[in-house]
Enzyme design. Structure first.
Site, PDB file in Angstrom:
ATOM      1  N   THR A 168      -8.889   3.857  34.116  1.00 44.52           N
ATOM      2  CA  THR A 168      -9.657   2.862  34.858  1.00 44.52           C
ATOM      3  C   THR A 168     -10.900   3.503  35.488  1.00 44.52           C
ATOM      4  OG1 THR A 168      -8.121   3.247  36.677  1.00 44.52           O
ATOM      5  CG2 THR A 168      -7.845   1.230  35.457  1.00 44.52           C
ATOM      6  N   TRP A 169     -11.199   4.748  35.114  1.00 44.64           N
ATOM      7  CA  TRP A 169     -12.343   5.459  35.673  1.00 44.64           C
ATOM      8  C   TRP A 169     -12.157   5.702  37.173  1.00 44.64           C
ATOM      9  CZ3 TRP A 169     -12.709   0.636  33.283  1.00 44.64           C
ATOM     10  CH2 TRP A 169     -12.951   0.678  31.902  1.00 44.64           C
ATOM     11  N   HIS A 170     -10.907   5.816  37.616  1.00 43.20           N
ATOM     12  CA  HIS A 170     -10.597   5.965  39.039  1.00 43.20           C
ATOM     13  C   HIS A 170     -10.049   7.358  39.349  1.00 43.20           C
ATOM     14  CE1 HIS A 170      -9.964   1.303  39.454  1.00 43.20           C
ATOM     15  NE2 HIS A 170     -11.214   1.635  39.193  1.00 43.20           N
ATOM     16  N   SER A 171     -10.670   8.381  38.828  1.00 41.63           N
ATOM     17  CA  SER A 171     -10.199   9.751  39.035  1.00 41.63           C
ATOM     18  C   SER A 171     -10.325  10.148  40.507  1.00 41.63           C
ATOM     19  CB  SER A 171     -11.026  10.715  38.186  1.00 41.63           C
ATOM     20  OG  SER A 171     -10.940  10.378  36.819  1.00 41.63           O
ATOM     21  N   HIS A 230      -5.675   5.571  37.977  1.00 39.78           N
ATOM     22  CA  HIS A 230      -4.883   4.352  37.922  1.00 39.78           C
ATOM     23  C   HIS A 230      -4.694   3.981  36.451  1.00 39.78           C
ATOM     24  CE1 HIS A 230      -6.569   3.372  42.143  1.00 39.78           C
ATOM     25  NE2 HIS A 230      -5.343   3.844  42.258  1.00 39.78           N
TER      26      HIS A 230
END
Length: 608
Positions: free
Chosen positions: A539-542, A322
């Site tokens: 956003t560290w949303h991999s 994201h």
């Protein structure tokens, strides 16, 4: 063979063996260990233990995990890209027992129903619709705000609340100004109902923390609080590869990770899996394990010197995140923000620790997101996004009214390294794209499990993402400039508008709610676009790198999470979503963990 003593005495065989000990793995292993007390279960996690450590219990310590010397994060640096102004983007991923649940910002933000429905309807994954997955979300949580609220849970292991304290002033101002500025977007008491009613409303943002001021991570709530004699969870164990014989996964090979155990022996060790191997190392960690095991695209494996076991072109492809665009503004110096805490101010930390130890209140009991909105353009606003946006709109969002374009908040502080910044108080307008059109990849470059992978983030490679963030900047700026705490933009981090432009960053005090909106020229839009490319980050949303899709579509696993073409091997983590979700990904990882536990239990002869 090394003569050094190993940090753990690990048996040579178990019934179930997990490669990775993050969010999904902890949930699956715990559920199965309780349901099948006669089964032996092993979890090997590369990172350190988190048990009883304050940095994983006190919510306000979330940013400490992003420090360069952190051992609880694995930092992946992407190849430089023209789409982000020639930069490399650094993407952290949880690297500890509990994974992202132990280190994230604890923002409780759930997907839309159509996100899960797409997994079933568009990719043929029976059993993964919203009707199937909402019960998984409910099963995991106790929604302390209102346990009887629709779609929420009342007796799950993980607590959800508004935290110990009331909102900070900046969060309250956001909820007051937002609906006054935009009368088409009212305030609501529910922004996470997974439905259309949760879109375009301002709401107080819950947290993955309890009313007693503690983080709700899976390690402490599924593993450490149980005495499960048949479950062994070991830290500092780097899985090298899956052992596959005649098309059947029979175990794992691993070494002791030197970042956790510096002096550990480095000889390859092996463990047999009598029934099943589950790869659960996350969207960044699972593809390299599969590729080192000979499962991946033939050309990539051969280039890395790895023998091909099964040509799976989807391994490591379809990378999504994201995109995160943050614009800092200067806040009233009397505002309460996290900035002094982020800068390591000793007195601020002393007071915060004392408050938390006294009654679990204060800055260490909460996070940086108090209020937010999931914003979707209304019909009369679509022209504001430009013609290059319309194909994306029509394909991804137009016919799914429960999907927002982005998620927005104004946070009390600047969540970043402030060592080179002036000692100001900040308020940050933050926009997170729900469904970025851009894609990337992550692949191994050699057999070495310590080798840095080939990582291409793909951010902003599709112009629709830039259009969306341009509109988000404008929306966020209008909100911010009306808030009482506003004291001007922190100009170095904003678009560089011409001095004579109506968009120039000249304001230093809030404007009235009914003040006219800023009008932007084509040149102003170019300045915004350039700033987006310079500032966008993770956003560290991999997710998505071992997608649950049919093999001809580039899929890696089927709807039962079986790796295509290999028996007794599953993948269960955030690498399996075939398409994105419009939320912070912790909730999705939890749902995947609960669903995977149910699938495996049924195959073993029990219904959870």
């Amino acid at each position: 063979m090394s003569t050094l003593a190993p940090p753990h005495q690990i048996h040579t065989e178990y019934d179930l063996v997990f490669a990775g000990g993050g969010t999904a793995a902890c949930i699956i292993a715990s559920r199965l260990a309780v349901a099948f007390p006669d089964l032996s279960i092993l979890v090997l996690e590369r990172g350190p233990t988190t048990e009883s450590k304050m940095e994983h219990i006190q919510p306000g310590r979330f940013l400490t995990h992003l420090a360069p010397e952190s051992k609880t994060m694995q930092f992946y640096t992407s190849t430089p890209s023209e789409h982000v102004a020639g930069r490399s983007v650094v993407v952290p991923a949880g690297r500890c027992i509990g994974g992202g649940s132990s280190v994230n910002f604890m923002v409780y933000n759930r997907p839309s129903a159509s996100d899960f429905d797409a997994w079933e309807k568009e990719f043929g994954n029976a059993g993964w619709s919203a009707n199937d997955m909402i019960p998984m979300l409910q099963k995991a949580e106790t929604y302390e705000i209102d346990p009887n609220k629709s779609t929420h849970g009342s007796d799950g292991p993980l607590k959800v609340s508004f935290g110990r304290d009331e909102m900070l002033d900046i969060g309250r101002q956001y909820l007051e100004i937002g609906p006054k500025l935009d009368k088409n977007r009212p305030r609501s008491d529910e922004g996470n109902g997974l439905n259309e009613e949760s879109i375009n409303v301002f709401f107080q943002c819950p947290k993955w923390s309890s009313t007693d001021g503690c983080r709700s991570d899976v390690a402490h709530h599924y593993i450490y609080n149980k005495n499960l004699e048949n479950l062994s969870v070991f830290d500092g164990c780097l899985v090298d590869r899956i052992v596959i014989k005649d098309g059947v996964a029979t175990g794992l090979e691993y070494i002791f990770d030197t970042r956790v155990y510096e002096s550990a022996p480095q000889d390859i060790r092996s463990v047999k899996a009598l029934k099943l191997v589950v790869v659960s190392a996350g969207a960044m960690g699972s593809p390299p394990i599969l590729e080192r095991s000979g499962l991946g695209k033939k050309e990539i494996l051969e280039k890395a010197g790895i023998s091909v076991v099964n040509d799976l072109s989807g391994v490591g492809a379809n990378y999504q995140d994201h995109a995160f665009y943050i614009s800092p503004y200067i806040a009233d110096p009397d505002s309460i923000t996290f900035d002094l805490l982020f800068r390591g101010d000793p007195e601020t930390w002393r007071i915060a620790r004392e408050k938390w130890e006294k009654d679990r209140s204060g800055l260490l009991s909460t996070n940086i997101v108090d209020s937010c909105i999931k914003m979707r353009p209304l019909p009369h606003e679509l022209d504001e996004l430009g013609p290059e946006f319309m194909d994306y709109w029509n394909e991804v969002l137009a016919n799914k009214p429960d999907r927002p374009l982005f998620w927005h908040t104004i946070s009390p502080g600047l969540p970043a390294d402030q060592s080179a910044l002036p000692p100001l108080k900040f308020m940050s307008s933050a926009s997170i794209l729900g469904y970025p059109a851009s894609r990337g990849h992550i692949h191994v470059v050699s057999k070495d499990p310590y080798a840095v992978p080939d990582f291409h983030a793909g951010y902003l490679s599709n112009p629709a993402d830039v259009s969306a963030l341009r509109w988000a900047y404008k929306k966020g700026r209008e909100l911010t400039r009306r808030m009482p705490a506003f004291r001007g933009a922190f100009a170095p981090a904003h678009p560089q508008f011409a001095a004579d432009s109506p968009a120039a960053l000249t304001e230093t005090r809030p404007v009235p709610v009914d003040a006219p909106n800023i009008v932007y020229s084509a040149e102003d839009d170019k300045a915004i676009d350039a700033n987006i490319r310079q500032m966008v980050q993770t956003t560290w949303h991999s997710l998505g790198t071992c997608a649950m899709k049919p093999l001809p579509q580039g899929g890696v696993v089927d709807s039962k999470l079986n790796v295509h073409g290999v028996q007794n091997l599953k993948v269960a983590d955030l690498s399996i979503p075939p398409s994105n979700v419009n939320s912070n990904t912790y909730s999705t990882a939890v749902a995947i963990g609960e669903k995977a536990a149910m699938i495996i239990a049924e195959e073993l002869g029990c219904t959870l």
